[in-house]
Design a protein around this motif. Sequence first.
Motif, short mmCIF file in Angstrom:
data_model
loop_
_atom_site.label_atom_id
_atom_site.label_comp_id
_atom_site.label_asym_id
_atom_site.label_seq_id
_atom_site.Cartn_x
_atom_site.Cartn_y
_atom_site.Cartn_z
N ARG A 1 6.62 -19.46 5.21
CA ARG A 1 7.55 -18.68 6.04
C ARG A 1 8.80 -19.47 6.42
O ARG A 1 9.83 -18.91 6.72
N ASP A 2 8.71 -20.79 6.41
CA ASP A 2 9.85 -21.61 6.80
C ASP A 2 10.81 -21.78 5.60
O ASP A 2 10.50 -21.39 4.49
N ASN B 1 10.87 -18.98 3.01
CA ASN B 1 11.38 -17.90 3.87
C ASN B 1 10.60 -16.60 3.66
O ASN B 1 11.15 -15.52 3.73
N MET C 1 7.38 -14.34 4.68
CA MET C 1 6.38 -14.11 5.72
C MET C 1 5.32 -13.16 5.19
O MET C 1 5.63 -12.07 4.73
N LEU D 1 2.62 -10.55 5.82
CA LEU D 1 2.38 -9.60 6.91
C LEU D 1 0.94 -9.13 6.95
O LEU D 1 0.44 -8.72 7.99
N THR E 1 7.08 -10.41 2.92
CA THR E 1 8.48 -10.00 2.90
C THR E 1 9.38 -11.22 2.87
O THR E 1 9.06 -12.26 3.45
N ASN E 2 10.50 -11.08 2.17
CA ASN E 2 11.58 -12.07 2.26
C ASN E 2 12.89 -11.38 1.91
O ASN E 2 12.91 -10.18 1.62
N THR E 3 13.98 -12.12 1.98
CA THR E 3 15.28 -11.47 1.80
C THR E 3 15.54 -11.07 0.35
O THR E 3 16.26 -10.12 0.10
N GLY F 1 12.33 -8.42 -0.93
CA GLY F 1 12.01 -7.31 -0.05
C GLY F 1 10.55 -7.37 0.33
O GLY F 1 9.95 -8.45 0.41
N LEU F 2 9.97 -6.21 0.53
CA LEU F 2 8.55 -6.15 0.86
C LEU F 2 7.79 -6.10 -0.46
O LEU F 2 8.08 -5.27 -1.30
#
Lengths: 479, 411
Positions: free
Chosen positions: B33-34, B81, B83, B85, B96-98, B101-102
Amino acid sequence: MYDVTVIGAGVVGGLVARALSKYKLNICILESENDVAMGASKANSAIVHAGFDAKAGTLKAKLNVRGNQMMEEVCKELGVKYKNNGSLVVGFSEEDRAVLGELLERGKANNVEGLRIIEKDELHQMEPNLSDDIICALYAPTGGIVCPYTLTISAVGNAMDNGAELKCNFKVTDIEETENGYRVSSENDSVTTRYIINCAGIYSDEIAKMIGDNSFDIHPRRGEYILLDRENEQIFSHTIFRTPSKMGKGILITPTVHNNLLLGPTSYDMTDKDDKDTTAVGFEAILNSTKETAKSVPINKTITSFCGLRSVGSTGDFIINSPKKGFINVAGIESPGLSSSPAIAEYIEEMLKEDGLELILKPEYNPTRKPYYAFHEASAEEKNAIIKENPAYGRIVCRCEGITEGEIVDAIRRNPQPRDLDGVKRRTRAQMGRCQGGFCGPYVIEILSKELDIPYENITKFGGESLINVEITKGGQSQ
Amino acid sequence: MKDLVIIGGGPAGMSAAIAAYENGIKDILILERDSNLGGILQQCIHNGFGLHKFGEELTGPEYAWRYEKKVRELGIEFKLNTMVLDVTEDKVITATNTEDGLFQIKAKAVILAMGCRERSKGALNIAGSRPAGIYSAGTAQKYVNMKGYLPGKNIVILGSGDIGLIMARRMTLEGAKVHAVCELMPYSGGLARNIEQCLNDFGIPLKLSHTIIQIHGKDRVEGVTIAKVDEKRKPIKGSEEYIPCDTILFSVGLLPENELSKTANVTLSPITSGAVVDQDRQTSVEGIFSCGNVLHVHDLVDYVSEEAEIAGKAAVEYINGIQDESVLIPINTDGKIRYTVPQRITKKKDVAVYFRVSNIYKNVIIKVSDGNNTLLTKKKVKVAPGEMESITLKKEIFENVKELYFSLEEK
């Protein structure tokens, strides 16, 4: 010159400003703090009372019942979370049963719908986690829960979207009468206005005294709360009240609209209006009471505790009057103040109309406001669509509540603009989860700093001197 | 479809990935996630990592880099980056990430390596005001080490966990004055070496059996009232002391972050707050493994890496269809031994059992029995809750038992 100046951006001030923003009026909202909803509006039980508590004939009774009827619609228009979860006032003894009977009669007199006394079997079926010592309850199906600070923020935001102006950090120090109204001053600013609506909560008596109205006093009554972590299903679905005593409605247990569990409030009469300390005695009282009411409460899920100060008026009822031409007090709005707030706004509208203020509807008035976007509540398709549109929605900033950068940026860009960490918290729920901002705080500061174009080290928790960082040591964020 | 998805790219996730790769599974994806691999080690710039594993004193970032370098050399895939869910029992991961997407991935095996978080001040119900200047020790560490800011100059620390001790030294080195470290318990929860190097070397007082009973200050913290506590951890009247300060750091415990384990229906232990696992670190859900601080809070990262290797290897065996069908033997503890990991074992191989004790005990015998007969004993001069202990059991000694009991006897 403003037509109407509302002093105090709490839930009452916000909804009054919003109600008036549908007319062709220049409206100004003055708030002494760095953000709206900084007094009792952010620290209360978040309950929409059914309306059986107050004595028939009082403003409290009338406005509570009316406010309860209006609340769902107002929340829908403003995009605020509201849930009609119903409430139960539980009784442990035959004495309690007698009191519940009185409440039932009072509720009927106030025209509260659907009230009835229910017996142990039915009650424990409705709420299996209630203590076995509870024998009956007054059931109020019209009771509800609401998010009080988003209601305030959204009301002010909607008023601003419709033209009202908000001035934060405007602490009123003086009011003087002018030829056709008033001049309201702070230490370094002033506004002139035809009308003043005094919604200054706990300080409303001091505002009234500035125009020579000494007819009432407000004293603070401390209410402490403990908030437990979010769960998919809480141990109670209804709001659980104790049978009331002389000291008030007692310590309740309620789910919140965000599925946290809220315990409280305590009730201690105070003199210092700035003392929002929680106390060891208060915590003990909350824990003891909830232990009596519930079979078990997962206290180890506590994520925070807080204290709010109720504005207790010296008359026993809401104090809504006009002691002087162009000046209206809306004071002593203790419980059921939140429940009554939409009805209070309507009532003020009527008062102004009767006073001869010309209320001409603005054709462009828009009563609705888009809710703050909640990524975690969206469907998979919606999530993908919004990330495609704006990749910032794909980046989760607050892990505990699942809040994205997109939501935080959006909240910062909307009315009323948050300027501190707590402001972002109340709008987006980032930092409101189990780690209380431990992880996301530093990132939220980054976003705030960028969006507001103020240095990282100048970001505060809630304005004033509440700085998060005190010194740059290694070149800071600019490096 | 992936063979192995690892949730978390900290020391546990990276070590598990490398172990899996080296044991033959190459189709691996790490979700982090980081914005960097390395987890919390990124902000742990002090040294002392890797003594056990590498025989060297490394800083946190150096220790993490040893693993990250390997991950990169081996070409193990990772997404930053990102996460997660949701994880289902069927090992479908939603993240999800930028960029993507999901998205959903189905995995043959999943390793949970999400780490832990700090217990916040909010969980403690401390009386007083709620001004700025209150941080968990790890958050302050982030401001100081990662962001280049000093969150305050006059500090009181509650809790003597390792991060609190490290931060006492760190804030001092940055020019702040640490007035006291208060510890509710009569002993510190941190490593002995940290008390020596972070407090004693800097003359910072450690106040055992003390707690903060009131926070003062309107906008920013102005002081704390501390008090001595009795055996029941209740403040003793008359022992109150006011310490002016602008900052309070909380180092009051770490909690494994098992929100995703819950979505996957993994059984959790109420004592560790992590999954209940067997010696392969397999959870109650087949093919879902757990390791590192999400399983139980470790004292040294070296043990995190070791544990993750076990999980990585075991995930490979699982993916290759090698399953141990022998009956699980539960390990019971007596309370003085707070918990063991694993909590249950099969009979197939020797196993190192890690455990923590619930108090400070001196001159003790750790006893392993089957309920009737003692199978193994180990003497220790001193055991403390802050330090993890272990005992290796040869498979011969538990081949014929139904249950195992770990107990602690004081001489």
